[in-house]
Design an enzyme around this catalytic site. Structure first.
Site, PDB file in Angstrom:
ATOM      1  N   CYS A 336       0.788  -1.232   0.000  1.00  0.00           N
ATOM      2  CA  CYS A 336       0.000   0.000   0.000  1.00  0.00           C
ATOM      3  C   CYS A 336       0.825   1.290   0.000  1.00  0.00           C
ATOM      4  O   CYS A 336       0.526   2.204  -0.784  1.00  0.00           O
ATOM      5  CB  CYS A 336      -1.034  -0.006   1.127  1.00  0.00           C
ATOM      6  SG  CYS A 336      -0.601  -0.915   2.598  1.00  0.00           S
ATOM      7  N   ARG A 365       6.572 -11.592   5.211  1.00  0.00           N
ATOM      8  CA  ARG A 365       6.128 -11.436   6.601  1.00  0.00           C
ATOM      9  C   ARG A 365       6.696 -12.570   7.437  1.00  0.00           C
ATOM     10  O   ARG A 365       6.733 -13.717   6.992  1.00  0.00           O
ATOM     11  CB  ARG A 365       4.603 -11.426   6.681  1.00  0.00           C
ATOM     12  CG  ARG A 365       3.979 -10.287   5.896  1.00  0.00           C
ATOM     13  CD  ARG A 365       2.474 -10.301   5.954  1.00  0.00           C
ATOM     14  NE  ARG A 365       1.898  -9.330   5.021  1.00  0.00           N
ATOM     15  CZ  ARG A 365       0.603  -9.212   4.770  1.00  0.00           C
ATOM     16  NH1 ARG A 365      -0.268  -9.993   5.385  1.00  0.00           N
ATOM     17  NH2 ARG A 365       0.166  -8.315   3.909  1.00  0.00           N
ATOM     18  N   GLN A 383       0.563 -11.181  -3.224  1.00  0.00           N
ATOM     19  CA  GLN A 383      -0.834 -10.754  -3.085  1.00  0.00           C
ATOM     20  C   GLN A 383      -1.375 -10.295  -4.433  1.00  0.00           C
ATOM     21  O   GLN A 383      -0.665  -9.646  -5.204  1.00  0.00           O
ATOM     22  CB  GLN A 383      -0.936  -9.581  -2.114  1.00  0.00           C
ATOM     23  CG  GLN A 383      -0.722  -9.928  -0.663  1.00  0.00           C
ATOM     24  CD  GLN A 383      -0.919  -8.704   0.208  1.00  0.00           C
ATOM     25  OE1 GLN A 383      -0.309  -7.666  -0.017  1.00  0.00           O
ATOM     26  NE2 GLN A 383      -1.773  -8.813   1.196  1.00  0.00           N
ATOM     27  N   ASP A 385      -3.041  -7.740  -5.235  1.00  0.00           N
ATOM     28  CA  ASP A 385      -3.334  -6.536  -4.468  1.00  0.00           C
ATOM     29  C   ASP A 385      -3.865  -5.428  -5.355  1.00  0.00           C
ATOM     30  O   ASP A 385      -3.534  -5.348  -6.545  1.00  0.00           O
ATOM     31  CB  ASP A 385      -2.034  -6.076  -3.799  1.00  0.00           C
ATOM     32  CG  ASP A 385      -2.274  -5.405  -2.462  1.00  0.00           C
ATOM     33  OD1 ASP A 385      -3.446  -5.214  -2.092  1.00  0.00           O
ATOM     34  OD2 ASP A 385      -1.287  -5.068  -1.785  1.00  0.00           O
ATOM     35  N   HIS A 387      -5.320  -1.024  -4.832  1.00  0.00           N
ATOM     36  CA  HIS A 387      -5.730   0.089  -3.974  1.00  0.00           C
ATOM     37  C   HIS A 387      -6.526   1.070  -4.816  1.00  0.00           C
ATOM     38  O   HIS A 387      -6.140   1.414  -5.943  1.00  0.00           O
ATOM     39  CB  HIS A 387      -4.513   0.755  -3.342  1.00  0.00           C
ATOM     40  CG  HIS A 387      -3.794  -0.155  -2.405  1.00  0.00           C
ATOM     41  ND1 HIS A 387      -2.761  -0.974  -2.813  1.00  0.00           N
ATOM     42  CD2 HIS A 387      -4.007  -0.426  -1.097  1.00  0.00           C
ATOM     43  CE1 HIS A 387      -2.350  -1.694  -1.783  1.00  0.00           C
ATOM     44  NE2 HIS A 387      -3.080  -1.385  -0.738  1.00  0.00           N
ATOM     45  N   LYS A 467     -12.909  -4.242   7.592  1.00  0.00           N
ATOM     46  CA  LYS A 467     -12.807  -4.946   6.312  1.00  0.00           C
ATOM     47  C   LYS A 467     -13.949  -5.934   6.123  1.00  0.00           C
ATOM     48  O   LYS A 467     -14.605  -6.354   7.079  1.00  0.00           O
ATOM     49  CB  LYS A 467     -11.477  -5.689   6.214  1.00  0.00           C
ATOM     50  CG  LYS A 467     -11.272  -6.760   7.266  1.00  0.00           C
ATOM     51  CD  LYS A 467      -9.946  -7.491   7.057  1.00  0.00           C
ATOM     52  CE  LYS A 467      -9.717  -8.539   8.153  1.00  0.00           C
ATOM     53  NZ  LYS A 467      -8.516  -9.359   7.882  1.00  0.00           N
ATOM     54  N   HIS A 513      -8.335  -0.901   0.253  1.00  0.00           N
ATOM     55  CA  HIS A 513      -7.372  -1.974  -0.011  1.00  0.00           C
ATOM     56  C   HIS A 513      -8.179  -3.222  -0.352  1.00  0.00           C
ATOM     57  O   HIS A 513      -9.189  -3.493   0.301  1.00  0.00           O
ATOM     58  CB  HIS A 513      -6.547  -2.313   1.236  1.00  0.00           C
ATOM     59  CG  HIS A 513      -5.842  -1.171   1.863  1.00  0.00           C
ATOM     60  ND1 HIS A 513      -4.474  -1.084   1.920  1.00  0.00           N
ATOM     61  CD2 HIS A 513      -6.311  -0.062   2.515  1.00  0.00           C
ATOM     62  CE1 HIS A 513      -4.126   0.012   2.571  1.00  0.00           C
ATOM     63  NE2 HIS A 513      -5.221   0.645   2.929  1.00  0.00           N
TER      64      HIS A 513
END
Length: 638
Positions: A336, A365, A383, A385, A387, A467, A513
């Site tokens: 992000c 992670r 991910q 991902d 945004h 979320k 997100h």
């Protein structure tokens, strides 16, 4: 006055006497209901049947075949298992033994390792304890007395747990000779445990801390009837066959290598091809919906993560800093902040909004070694991902577009059942409670406006915003963590992410997100188990194998292979000098959708004999017909 309720029949009664136990209260209902009742629910809290309700209470029956009732039975079964283990192995020290989804476990400190044969011995001893119909007795004692009691017995884990309880008194439950520190609740007696099975042995660190003692964990399950137990055991056996770690090796999809480091995935050609197919589809569908693709680095200066708040709220999951030219860098745990920097690279107008950046971004992670589990829990993952930067007026529509996009993707990949959760603020969070209330309300309204039922997940959000989580159900009825759509009012303020509005003034964007597959690794693990490795035709690395009956027909087989390849199929030729049955068996083991067999009849007539991995022989057909068939199935993503 208390109100007693039989939720199964809907019958209710009111009683003035609040001194009697829940069991005595429930005697006002029919004997059959009482026979199936294993616990009580007082104002929503599950308690023993021996508990008494206070004034102005609603007391409900909890039955053995409902989730709350099964949890009580399984918790009691874990105590019986611990009683059996300490009887058979007196030197053992006991730790904790909760009920969990679909079963229970208990952790033990034992010098020698348990072996599978021990499970049979423990089961036999458990049956003896159950047959003796020992009552589960609850006793309240001073915390200091409990600590002393367990220390004298050499039960250091129980003494430590007692010392950490923030109360003057603690509860001890006993059944027969076995006593345990426990908050309960339990069934009235051991005889209430009808059907159970011990399943496996595993290792577990005490209190989940890898710096503490390694204990041995015995898993088991319990049900109220034999049929349910047998069905569950059958599902477990099927799950073992579908285990993505087993299939990943058999189908040569991926690997983990100790000298490369635990929790890091190596994609082999077959797995990499499936991943590429998924990624290509993912990119095309995003471009159709107005997303722009971006790529970002794998590391960034620590200052970025401090500014984003990750270093304060998430650093236990981040890798330690790397020194480069006197500056500290961190492997990215999220994408992000990088997308924000791209957005902030130039001024933005309200006319551009919404701006949607999407990236298949690999993040890192830290996961404890004991938590790593195949593709499902790794240390480096990609991910899917994205945004979205939008105005307040656009927020609800963008959120619902994300949810609908997620459902489209899940259904395309064959997941037709799912559950939607709305996760609310955790104990540690950024922003104000007013911000969270407003954000949670926005998400709830979006779901309600779309007519999508959801379940509240209290405290389940991450620190920067509430979320929507979508849990998908696989072919065995198991839930998997799937798409996540998250609102963020934290990062726009931290990074001054703005746009110029129609009023000529600057406004903070609203930021969403979202990861719709979750991660490529976890999704691949889920997909593999859902299909048992027999992936849909459009995803298979090899969609058809052409097999000549003898070497005499190799030339025709090559022409068939070439025609199929020209038609868009992924095809290979098996012209090994082996019997046809051996070739078919190998193709079945490799879970190739179609086996195309050619011999004298086919070569002379320009046809092919086709077998399907599940349907078997589906007949002989002109080559052109089979090419059209396979093309249509690929196009329809069957």
């Amino acid at each position: 006055m208390i109100k007693i309720v039989n939720p199964r029949s809907g019958e209710s009664k009111e009683l003035e006497n609040c001194e009697i136990s829940c069991f005595e209260c429930f005697k006002n209902f029919d004997r059959q209901s009482l026979k199936k009742c294993v616990a009580a629910r007082i104002n929503g809290r599950i308690v023993d049947l021996s508990s008494s309700a206070g004034e102005d209470s609603v007391v409900e029956m909890v039955f053995a075949d409902e989730p709350d009732g099964l949890a009580v039975i399984r918790h009691s079964a874990s105590h019986v298992m611990a009683a059996a283990v300490t009887k058979l192995f007196p030197e053992v020290k006991v730790a904790i033994g909760p009920s969990i989804e679909n079963g229970f476990y208990y952790d033990f400190d034992k010098e020698e390792a348990f072996v599978p044969e021990d499970l049979d011995k423990i089961e036999r001893e458990m049956r003896k304890i159950i047959a003796q119909n020992f009552p589960f007795k609850k006793t309240m004692i001073k915390k200091e007395e409990a600590i002393k009691l367990f220390e004298e017995k050499g039960e250091k884990y129980k003494a430590e747990l007692a010392g950490n309880i923030d109360a003057e008194e603690v509860s001890i439950y006993s059944c027969g000779d076995f006593s345990d520190l426990c908050a309960g609740p339990h069934i009235p007696s051991t005889a209430g445990i009808k059907e159970f099975k011990l399943l496996s042995i595993a290792g577990a660190y005490w209190r989940g801390d890898e710096n503490r003692e390694m204990l041995q964990r015995i898993y088991g399950t319990a049900f109220d009837d034999k049929k349910s137990l047998n069905e569950y055991i059958a599902r477990l056996e099927e799950a073992k066959k579908r285990d993505h770690r087993k299939l990943g090796k058999e189908l040569d999809l991926f690997g983990f290598y100790e000298n490369g480091g635990p929790g890091l995935v190596y994609w082999h050609p077959n797995g990499a091809f499936i991943r590429k197919t998924i990624e290509d589809f993912w990119k095309n569908e995003h471009l159709k919906r107005g997303y722009e693709l971006v790529y970002t680095p794998h590391i960034a200066r620590i200052d970025l993560w401090k500014k984003s708040g990750h270093w304060d709220f998430y650093n236990e999951n981040m890798y330690r800093p790397i020194d480069i030219d006197g500056q500290q860098y961190i492997l990215k745990p999220m994408n992000c902040p990088f997308h924000i920097m791209i957005y902030n690279s130039r001024p933005r107008s309200y006319k551009e909004l919404p701006v949607r950046f999407a990236e298949l971004g690999t993040v890192y992670r830290y996961e404890r070694s004991g938590a790593l589990h195949g593709l499902l829990r790794v240390r480096g993952f990609t991910q899917d991902d994205a945004h979205i930067f939008c105005s307040h007026e656009q927020l609800e529509e963008e959120m619902m577009n994300c949810v609908n996009f997620a459902i489209f993707l899940m259904e395309t990949f064959g997941f037709k059942e799912y559950e939607i959760n709305l996760a609310t603020r955790p104990e540690k969070y950024a922003g104000t409670s007013e911000d969270w209330d407003r954000a949670e309300s926005t998400l709830a309204k979006a779901l309600e406006a779309a007519g999508l039922p959801y379940v509240l997940d209290e405290g389940g959000a991450v620190f920067y915003g509430p979320k929507i989580d979508i849990k998908i159900k696989d072919a065995l009825g198991r839930n998997w963590q799937g798409p996540t759509v998250q609102f963020d009012f934290n990062l726009p303020g931290r990074f001054d992410v703005k746009y110029k509005g129609a009023d000529g003034k600057e406004h903070l964007v609203y930021m969403v997100h979202r990861a719709l597959l979750g991660s490529m690794e976890r999704f691949m693990g889920c997909l593999t188990e859902h299909y048992g490795g027999a992936f849909p035709l459009w995803l298979c690395p090899v969609q058809a194998v052409v097999t000549p009956i003898t070497e005499k027909y190799n030339d025709y087989a090559r022409s068939v292979r070439d025609a199929l390849a020209a038609g868009g199929a992924r095809v290979k030729l098996d012209d090994r000098n082996e019997k046809i049955n051996a070739k078919i068996k190998r193709a079945q083991l490799e879970k190739i959708p179609y086996m195309v067999v050619v011999g004298e009849q086919e070569s002379s007539s320009g046809t092919v004999s086709v077998r399907h991995r599940k349907a078997g022989n589906i007949g002989t057909m002109p080559l052109e017909v089979f090419i059209s068939k396979i093309k249509a199935e690929i196009l329809d993503k069957i």
